[in-house]
Scaffold this motif. Structure first.
Motif, PDB file in Angstrom:
ATOM      1  N   GLU A 190     -64.785  48.460 -15.873  1.00  0.00           N
ATOM      2  CA  GLU A 190     -65.746  47.949 -14.908  1.00  0.00           C
ATOM      3  C   GLU A 190     -65.039  47.392 -13.679  1.00  0.00           C
ATOM      4  O   GLU A 190     -65.442  47.659 -12.544  1.00  0.00           O
ATOM      5  CB  GLU A 190     -66.613  46.865 -15.565  1.00  0.00           C
TER       6      GLU A 190
ATOM      7  N   ARG B  73     -71.636  55.670 -24.026  1.00  0.00           N
ATOM      8  CA  ARG B  73     -70.235  56.038 -23.803  1.00  0.00           C
ATOM      9  C   ARG B  73     -70.124  57.341 -23.038  1.00  0.00           C
ATOM     10  O   ARG B  73     -69.405  57.439 -22.033  1.00  0.00           O
ATOM     11  CB  ARG B  73     -69.510  56.145 -25.147  1.00  0.00           C
TER      12      ARG B  73
ATOM     13  N   THR C   1     -71.421  57.088 -19.373  1.00  0.00           N
ATOM     14  CA  THR C   1     -70.510  56.354 -18.500  1.00  0.00           C
ATOM     15  C   THR C   1     -69.290  57.191 -18.143  1.00  0.00           C
ATOM     16  O   THR C   1     -68.872  57.230 -16.974  1.00  0.00           O
ATOM     17  CB  THR C   1     -70.066  55.045 -19.173  1.00  0.00           C
TER      18      THR C   1
ATOM     19  N   ASP D 137     -68.346  58.594 -14.484  1.00  0.00           N
ATOM     20  CA  ASP D 137     -67.066  58.333 -13.811  1.00  0.00           C
ATOM     21  C   ASP D 137     -66.448  59.624 -13.281  1.00  0.00           C
ATOM     22  O   ASP D 137     -65.963  59.670 -12.146  1.00  0.00           O
ATOM     23  CB  ASP D 137     -66.085  57.659 -14.784  1.00  0.00           C
TER      24      ASP D 137
ATOM     25  N   TYR E 127     -75.808  55.303 -14.712  1.00  0.00           N
ATOM     26  CA  TYR E 127     -74.523  54.663 -14.949  1.00  0.00           C
ATOM     27  C   TYR E 127     -74.670  53.159 -15.140  1.00  0.00           C
ATOM     28  O   TYR E 127     -74.043  52.556 -16.020  1.00  0.00           O
ATOM     29  CB  TYR E 127     -73.598  54.952 -13.763  1.00  0.00           C
TER      30      TYR E 127
ATOM     31  N   ALA F 219     -76.184  52.316 -18.512  1.00  0.00           N
ATOM     32  CA  ALA F 219     -75.262  52.763 -19.556  1.00  0.00           C
ATOM     33  C   ALA F 219     -74.094  51.797 -19.699  1.00  0.00           C
ATOM     34  O   ALA F 219     -73.619  51.545 -20.819  1.00  0.00           O
ATOM     35  CB  ALA F 219     -74.753  54.170 -19.244  1.00  0.00           C
ATOM     36  N   GLN F 220     -73.603  51.247 -18.584  1.00  0.00           N
ATOM     37  CA  GLN F 220     -72.517  50.272 -18.652  1.00  0.00           C
ATOM     38  C   GLN F 220     -72.918  49.069 -19.489  1.00  0.00           C
ATOM     39  O   GLN F 220     -72.137  48.587 -20.317  1.00  0.00           O
ATOM     40  CB  GLN F 220     -72.154  49.800 -17.239  1.00  0.00           C
TER      41      GLN F 220
END
Length: 402
Positions: free
Chosen positions: A23, A79, A82, A86, A124, A127-128
């Protein structure tokens, strides 16, 4: 607390530390791009309108797609969403300098890339938080502390990213700074790749689950009250933030040093608050913690409207911002833990979408208010609103909520 308990704390696990590190790294890169990309557009086009359009196009998909994106998180797992987010973000950000160097980046193509970045962010962001919850486990105190540390990483990135970006832009140009953001997303994906896979079977895509998540949030008295209060503070505090430069101009002879002091107090108070919440969260229930944070912020905000030295205003701003993580961290922890597991990916995005809509509206309304009313009048209204939010939280904490 015994030694074994401390050693077994999920906040000390390698899994949690990887999530926080990912993060921080990706947020620093994102904050760098937040400065570099508009600067690049402004310098290459000379148009402030185009620069503003880039901001709007990137933010717009987040509230529009946040709830449908919850279906994707439920299907793929936090997971995978994310990590894929990325990787996609790294490719999209790197595409900007690549296409520009090749002479293949008309403004419409840049807007498409920026819109895609916003689409990725819609899934995202939730999900984080779900990934953070998976790393911590079901303990509400640990989840509150973990969310506070998550906010610490985000807040620190907001301080570090723009400062680093400003230096790098002056040395290497805005376009080259985008490479750093692309690398940050790649590093974040690498950090998360080693996390355990979700063991549960993937959930089939269903709009009914999304609607059920909305109904659960509105029906559950604890989540409804916590979300409403957190949203209230999230709407009121942008007004306070916009008031700081106005106060520096009207009360302190338009002194830019005072404006800088007040903004620094805002960031410092927020960072300190997240650390305090992380230290105390496991000793206090989330609803009581939120009530204390909300009441403290409301009391301090009543001190802000009145004429006083700039140093006192800075302390007041820092104190108000220090109390706010005591509201937001427990709210997010409960929003991710209290619903049944199959509904969790569909509850948090509702709150996230509301926040993304409320903040820009608050900034726009605040600008109009400061043109028509005095700073004191607007800040008194903010204090009244904060007091109402605090009363909601105090009433919730006084009831049996289990």
């Amino acid at each position: 607390m015994t030694t074994a308990t401390v050693q077994g704390s999920p906040l000390r696990s390698w899994r949690f530390r990887r999530v926080i590190a990912a993060e921080f790294v990706s947020s620093v890169g994102t904050q760098m791009t937040t400065l570099a990309l508009p600067w690049f557009v402004l310098m290459t086009s000379g148009s402030p309108a185009r620069m503003g359009l880039v901001f709007v196009i990137q933010i717009l998909p987040v509230p529009l797609l946040a709830m449908p994106a919850g279906l994707l998180v439920a299907r793929w797992g936090a997971r995978r969403v994310t990590i894929v987010g990325d990787v996609v973000d790294a490719v999209l950000v790197a595409a900007v300098p690549l296409l520009y160097r090749a002479g293949m980046l008309p403004f419409w193509a840049l807007l498409v890339i920026v819109a895609l970045l916003g689409c990725v962010a819609s899934a995202y962001l939730s999900a984080q938080r779900m990934l953070l919850t998976e790393a911590i486990g079901p303990d509400e105190g640990a989840a509150t502390a973990g969310n506070a540390l998550f906010e610490t990483a985000t807040t620190t990135a907001r301080l570090v990213g723009p400062a680093v970006a400003g230096f790098l832009i002056s040395q290497f140009g805005a376009l080259n700074v985008l490479w750093a953001d692309a690398v940050s997303f790649a590093v974040s994906a690498a950090l998360l790749t080693g996390l355990p896979r979700r063991e549960a079977a993937p959930e089939p895509l269903s709009a009914n689950r999304m609607a059920e998540g909305v109904r659960y949030l509105l029906r559950d008295p604890v989540l409804r009250t916590m979300a409403l209060a957190a949203l209230g503070y999230g709407t009121l505090m942008p007004v306070v933030l916009l008031a700081l430069p106005v106060m520096a101009r009207s009360r302190y002879d338009a002194d830019p040093h005072v404006a800088g002091l007040l903004l620094a107090a805002w960031g410092g108070g927020s960072a300190l608050g997240t650390v305090v919440v992380a230290r105390l969260a496991r000793r206090i229930s989330p609803t009581r913690f939120a009530a204390c944070g909300g009441a403290g912020a409301a009391v301090v905000l009543w001190l802000l409207p009145w004429d006083q030295p700039a140093g006192t205003v800075a302390v007041t701003v820092a104190a108000a911002c220090m109390f706010l993580p005591g509201v937001t961290a427990p709210a997010v922890a409960l929003l991710t833990l209290r619903p049944p597991e199959h509904l969790r990916p569909h509850v948090l995005p509702v709150f996230g979408a509301a926040v993304f809509v409320a903040s820009p509206v608050a900034y726009a309304v605040a600008g109009l208010l400061f043109e028509q009313l005095s700073v004191r009048t607007v800040l008194v209204a903010v204090a009244v609103g904060a007091s109402l939010c605090a009363l909601l939280l105090l009433n919730l904490a006084g009831r049996r909520t289990e």
